[in-house]
Scaffold this active site. Structure first.
Site, PDB file in Angstrom:
ATOM      1  N   VAL A  74       5.248  76.638 -36.976  1.00 25.12           N
ATOM      2  CA  VAL A  74       6.301  75.960 -36.220  1.00 25.12           C
ATOM      3  C   VAL A  74       6.703  74.672 -36.916  1.00 25.12           C
ATOM      4  CG1 VAL A  74       6.935  74.929 -33.999  1.00 25.12           C
ATOM      5  CG2 VAL A  74       5.395  76.900 -34.072  1.00 25.12           C
ATOM      6  N   THR A  75       8.001  74.416 -36.974  1.00 22.24           N
ATOM      7  CA  THR A  75       8.483  73.147 -37.500  1.00 22.24           C
ATOM      8  C   THR A  75       9.762  72.749 -36.769  1.00 22.24           C
ATOM      9  OG1 THR A  75       8.866  71.873 -39.519  1.00 22.24           O
ATOM     10  CG2 THR A  75       9.956  74.028 -39.364  1.00 22.24           C
ATOM     11  N   TRP A  76      10.260  71.589 -37.108  1.00 26.72           N
ATOM     12  CA  TRP A  76      11.469  71.039 -36.484  1.00 26.72           C
ATOM     13  C   TRP A  76      12.473  70.714 -37.579  1.00 26.72           C
ATOM     14  CZ3 TRP A  76      13.833  66.306 -37.330  1.00 26.72           C
ATOM     15  CH2 TRP A  76      14.827  65.917 -36.414  1.00 26.72           C
ATOM     16  N   HIS A  77      13.743  70.969 -37.293  1.00 24.92           N
ATOM     17  CA  HIS A  77      14.835  70.515 -38.150  1.00 24.92           C
ATOM     18  C   HIS A  77      15.803  69.718 -37.287  1.00 24.92           C
ATOM     19  CE1 HIS A  77      13.369  73.057 -41.295  1.00 24.92           C
ATOM     20  NE2 HIS A  77      13.670  74.179 -40.669  1.00 24.92           N
ATOM     21  N   ILE A 142       7.684  73.235 -46.634  1.00 20.65           N
ATOM     22  CA  ILE A 142       8.208  74.393 -47.361  1.00 20.65           C
ATOM     23  C   ILE A 142       7.882  75.655 -46.576  1.00 20.65           C
ATOM     24  CG2 ILE A 142       8.027  75.797 -49.462  1.00 20.65           C
ATOM     25  CD1 ILE A 142       7.355  73.228 -50.982  1.00 20.65           C
ATOM     26  N   GLY A 143       8.885  76.477 -46.359  1.00 15.79           N
ATOM     27  CA  GLY A 143       8.689  77.765 -45.702  1.00 15.79           C
ATOM     28  C   GLY A 143       9.715  78.740 -46.254  1.00 15.79           C
ATOM     29  N   GLY A 154      13.591  77.809 -47.274  1.00  7.57           N
ATOM     30  CA  GLY A 154      13.428  76.812 -48.321  1.00  7.57           C
ATOM     31  C   GLY A 154      12.576  75.630 -47.942  1.00  7.57           C
ATOM     32  N   ALA A 156      12.347  71.288 -46.484  1.00  7.25           N
ATOM     33  CA  ALA A 156      12.910  70.225 -45.652  1.00  7.25           C
ATOM     34  C   ALA A 156      12.206  68.923 -45.979  1.00  7.25           C
ATOM     35  CB  ALA A 156      12.759  70.555 -44.177  1.00  7.25           C
ATOM     36  N   CYS A 172       3.442  72.609 -38.400  1.00 10.57           N
ATOM     37  CA  CYS A 172       2.909  73.479 -39.451  1.00 10.57           C
ATOM     38  C   CYS A 172       1.483  73.935 -39.162  1.00 10.57           C
ATOM     39  CB  CYS A 172       2.976  72.796 -40.817  1.00 10.57           C
ATOM     40  SG  CYS A 172       4.642  72.259 -41.271  1.00 10.57           S
TER      41      CYS A 172
END
EC number: 2.3.1.181
Length: 212
Positions: A74-77, A142-143, A154, A156, A172
């Site tokens: 899990v991540t945030w943008h 990176i994912g 890509g 972030a 992450c």
């Protein structure tokens, strides 16, 4: 290599639009003159979950999470974060782990240009900082996904974004380290559109060495 600047503040790019742009870039790789595409942008706020995500790592406030077919968790943008999608076809037998190392080195080089020392931590992806006397803090994620040799998704880089969103989930999947931004590390505001030109130049050069 085609460079696409899809949108920066205040013209944030919806996450779904980012996926559409990547699909279009993949289609171009099937053309008679297959050129890769580097997409750089700033997303609207969104949480996404990679294939290895666990339910206990999701936001605790019930915020929706978009499932995606990349690696990672899990991540945030969102606003203040620079996202780059290198949609390219890797050279034959070029390993995924080696491609991740290429991306990490590019991020380290770019951060160095802004006075920030980035490091790699064994066993963990992304780029980190080690503030004196403090636990390591991650400032770049990176994912990626590789299918039939084609890379999507890509990296972030946390530039000037708020860190509040990272407090509501397990970034992450990592519970023993913090999250930070280039701005905090450099002691001044560094916006995504300030970092994007340098990242584009360095990443384009690096991708040329590992793609067909």
């Amino acid at each position: 290599m085609n460079l696409m600047c899809a949108g920066f503040s205040p013209s944030f790019v919806p996450y779904e639009r980012g996926l559409e742009l990547q699909e279009g870039a993949v289609a171009k790789l099937s053309s008679p003159t297959p050129d890769g595409t580097l997409i750089v942008l700033e997303h609207e706020a969104v949480y996404t979950a990679g294939r290895r995500s666990r339910p206990e790592e999701f936001p605790t406030d019930g915020t929706p999470v978009v499932p995606v077919d990349r690696g990672g968790k899990v991540t945030w943008h969102g606003p203040g974060q620079l996202v780059a999608y290198p949609v390219v076809r890797l050279r034959n037998r070029f390993a995924l782990v080696d491609f991740v190392r290429v991306l990490e080195q590019v991020i380290i080089d770019v951060a160095g240009g802004f006075g920030v020392e980035g490091v790699i931590i064994d066993g963990r992806t992304g780029v980190w900082a080690r503030p004196a006397g403090l636990p390591a803090e991650k400032f770049a994620q990176i994912g990626i996904r590789v299918s039939e040799g084609i890379v999507t998704h890509g990296l972030a880089i946390n530039c000037s974004n708020s860190l509040a969103p990272f407090k509501s989930f397990v970034p992450c999947g990592i519970t023993d380290a913090g999250v930070t931004t280039l701005s905090r590390l450099a002691g001044r505001t560094i916006a995504p559109n300030e970092v994007a030109p340098t990242l584009a130049v360095r990443l384009t050069a690096a991708l040329t060495e590992v793609t067909q």
